[in-house]
Design a protein around this motif. Structure first.
Motif, PDB file in Angstrom:
ATOM      1  N   LEU A   1      16.062 -33.003  58.339  1.00 18.93           N
ATOM      2  CA  LEU A   1      14.916 -33.171  57.476  1.00 18.93           C
ATOM      3  C   LEU A   1      14.564 -34.637  57.251  1.00 18.93           C
ATOM      4  O   LEU A   1      13.414 -34.970  57.110  1.00 18.93           O
ATOM      5  N   ARG A   2      15.604 -35.445  57.196  1.00 19.72           N
ATOM      6  CA  ARG A   2      15.373 -36.884  57.024  1.00 19.72           C
ATOM      7  C   ARG A   2      16.498 -37.644  57.706  1.00 19.72           C
ATOM      8  O   ARG A   2      17.676 -37.358  57.499  1.00 19.72           O
ATOM      9  N   ARG A   3      16.128 -38.594  58.521  1.00 24.87           N
ATOM     10  CA  ARG A   3      17.097 -39.415  59.240  1.00 24.87           C
ATOM     11  C   ARG A   3      17.244 -40.747  58.514  1.00 24.87           C
ATOM     12  O   ARG A   3      16.254 -41.359  58.123  1.00 24.87           O
ATOM     13  N   LEU A   4      18.471 -41.178  58.370  1.00 21.81           N
ATOM     14  CA  LEU A   4      18.766 -42.486  57.791  1.00 21.81           C
ATOM     15  C   LEU A   4      19.277 -43.357  58.924  1.00 21.81           C
ATOM     16  O   LEU A   4      20.451 -43.279  59.300  1.00 21.81           O
ATOM     17  N   GLU A   5      18.383 -44.145  59.478  1.00 20.12           N
ATOM     18  CA  GLU A   5      18.734 -44.991  60.615  1.00 20.12           C
ATOM     19  C   GLU A   5      19.814 -45.997  60.215  1.00 20.12           C
ATOM     20  O   GLU A   5      19.912 -46.384  59.053  1.00 20.12           O
ATOM     21  N   PHE A   6      20.595 -46.419  61.210  1.00 14.35           N
ATOM     22  CA  PHE A   6      21.617 -47.428  60.945  1.00 14.35           C
ATOM     23  C   PHE A   6      20.950 -48.679  60.411  1.00 14.35           C
ATOM     24  O   PHE A   6      19.937 -49.138  60.930  1.00 14.35           O
ATOM     25  N   HIS A   7      21.531 -49.219  59.368  1.00 11.03           N
ATOM     26  CA  HIS A   7      21.028 -50.453  58.764  1.00 11.03           C
ATOM     27  C   HIS A   7      22.191 -51.435  58.726  1.00 11.03           C
ATOM     28  O   HIS A   7      23.226 -51.147  58.113  1.00 11.03           O
ATOM     29  N   HIS A   8      22.034 -52.564  59.410  1.00 12.32           N
ATOM     30  CA  HIS A   8      23.176 -53.473  59.570  1.00 12.32           C
ATOM     31  C   HIS A   8      23.654 -54.070  58.253  1.00 12.32           C
ATOM     32  O   HIS A   8      24.832 -54.395  58.117  1.00 12.32           O
ATOM     33  N   ALA A  26      21.852 -31.146  52.085  1.00 12.51           N
ATOM     34  CA  ALA A  26      23.071 -31.953  52.079  1.00 12.51           C
ATOM     35  C   ALA A  26      22.805 -33.278  52.775  1.00 12.51           C
ATOM     36  O   ALA A  26      22.084 -33.334  53.775  1.00 12.51           O
ATOM     37  N   ALA A  27      23.386 -34.332  52.229  1.00  8.23           N
ATOM     38  CA  ALA A  27      23.320 -35.655  52.847  1.00  8.23           C
ATOM     39  C   ALA A  27      24.664 -35.915  53.524  1.00  8.23           C
ATOM     40  O   ALA A  27      25.719 -35.700  52.920  1.00  8.23           O
ATOM     41  N   HIS A  28      24.616 -36.338  54.775  1.00  6.93           N
ATOM     42  CA  HIS A  28      25.819 -36.680  55.543  1.00  6.93           C
ATOM     43  C   HIS A  28      25.682 -38.127  55.991  1.00  6.93           C
ATOM     44  O   HIS A  28      24.674 -38.499  56.602  1.00  6.93           O
ATOM     45  N   ILE A  29      26.692 -38.930  55.691  1.00  7.11           N
ATOM     46  CA  ILE A  29      26.655 -40.367  55.942  1.00  7.11           C
ATOM     47  C   ILE A  29      27.872 -40.767  56.764  1.00  7.11           C
ATOM     48  O   ILE A  29      28.969 -40.249  56.558  1.00  7.11           O
ATOM     49  N   LYS A  30      27.673 -41.712  57.683  1.00  6.30           N
ATOM     50  CA  LYS A  30      28.806 -42.315  58.386  1.00  6.30           C
ATOM     51  C   LYS A  30      28.580 -43.811  58.414  1.00  6.30           C
ATOM     52  O   LYS A  30      27.449 -44.285  58.345  1.00  6.30           O
ATOM     53  N   VAL A  75      15.794 -30.508  44.464  1.00  3.42           N
ATOM     54  CA  VAL A  75      15.260 -31.298  45.579  1.00  3.42           C
ATOM     55  C   VAL A  75      14.739 -30.341  46.647  1.00  3.42           C
ATOM     56  O   VAL A  75      15.438 -29.440  47.084  1.00  3.42           O
ATOM     57  N   ASN A  76      13.474 -30.546  47.023  1.00  2.00           N
ATOM     58  CA  ASN A  76      12.867 -29.743  48.092  1.00  2.00           C
ATOM     59  C   ASN A  76      12.262 -30.689  49.118  1.00  2.00           C
ATOM     60  O   ASN A  76      12.370 -31.904  49.000  1.00  2.00           O
ATOM     61  N   ARG A  77      11.617 -30.133  50.122  1.00  2.00           N
ATOM     62  CA  ARG A  77      11.048 -30.974  51.189  1.00  2.00           C
ATOM     63  C   ARG A  77      10.054 -31.994  50.648  1.00  2.00           C
ATOM     64  O   ARG A  77       9.957 -33.104  51.160  1.00  2.00           O
ATOM     65  N   ASP A  78       9.320 -31.639  49.626  1.00  2.00           N
ATOM     66  CA  ASP A  78       8.329 -32.555  49.061  1.00  2.00           C
ATOM     67  C   ASP A  78       8.974 -33.684  48.255  1.00  2.00           C
ATOM     68  O   ASP A  78       8.552 -34.829  48.339  1.00  2.00           O
ATOM     69  N   THR A  79       9.985 -33.338  47.475  1.00  2.00           N
ATOM     70  CA  THR A  79      10.613 -34.373  46.633  1.00  2.00           C
ATOM     71  C   THR A  79      11.646 -35.189  47.387  1.00  2.00           C
ATOM     72  O   THR A  79      12.038 -36.264  46.930  1.00  2.00           O
ATOM     73  N   LEU A  80      12.086 -34.715  48.531  1.00  2.00           N
ATOM     74  CA  LEU A  80      13.093 -35.431  49.327  1.00  2.00           C
ATOM     75  C   LEU A  80      12.620 -36.835  49.698  1.00  2.00           C
ATOM     76  O   LEU A  80      13.394 -37.777  49.682  1.00  2.00           O
ATOM     77  N   VAL A  81      11.343 -36.986  49.994  1.00  2.00           N
ATOM     78  CA  VAL A  81      10.828 -38.295  50.414  1.00  2.00           C
ATOM     79  C   VAL A  81      10.886 -39.326  49.298  1.00  2.00           C
ATOM     80  O   VAL A  81      10.923 -40.526  49.566  1.00  2.00           O
TER      81      VAL A  81
END
Length: 121
Positions: A1-8, A26-30, A75-81
């Motif tokens: 639903l939302r990608r969190l690109e790598f940020h150095h 769910a948010a998954h982070i590495k 949290v839904n698709r609209d509020t996720l942003v």
């Protein structure tokens, strides 16, 4: 639903997902094991985390931390942003570690010798 690109600067990347049949996103982070530790709740991190991760790093492993959390039910698709990256990357539960090891190839020593002999740095 939302990608969190790598940020150095943050040293993390991740994604927000909705699994089939799940009621919440769910948010998954590495990322860097040090940074992931700081973003996790203290009770989700084992007491020996620093000893274990530093030991792997000293033994030549590239170590990543992995963590996740369920987002609030409202949290839904609209509020996720509207959620900030800080919202998504705080209060996580440690999931585990990813370990990578790059072994030297059998011909690497000879190649490095040739480069040194030619004075190539």
């Amino acid at each position: 639903l939302r990608r969190l690109e790598f940020h150095h600067c943050r040293m993390t990347s991740g994604a927000v997902v909705h699994s089939r049949g799940a009621e919440q996103f769910a948010a998954h982070i590495k990322g860097s094991y040090e940074v992931v530790r700081r973003r996790c709740t203290p009770e989700s991190v084992p007491a020996n985390y620093d000893t274990i991760t530093e030991g792997y790093a000293k033994n030549g492993y590239y170590v990543l931390g992995v963590a996740s959390k369920l987002l609030p039910r409202d949290v839904n698709r609209d509020t996720l942003v509207s959620l900030t990256r800080d919202d998504l990357e705080s209060g996580l539960s440690l999931t585990g570690l990813l370990l990578f090891k790059n072994e030297m190839k059998h011909d690497s020593a000879a190649a490095i010798g040739c480069l040194r002999q030619a004075r190539i740095r």
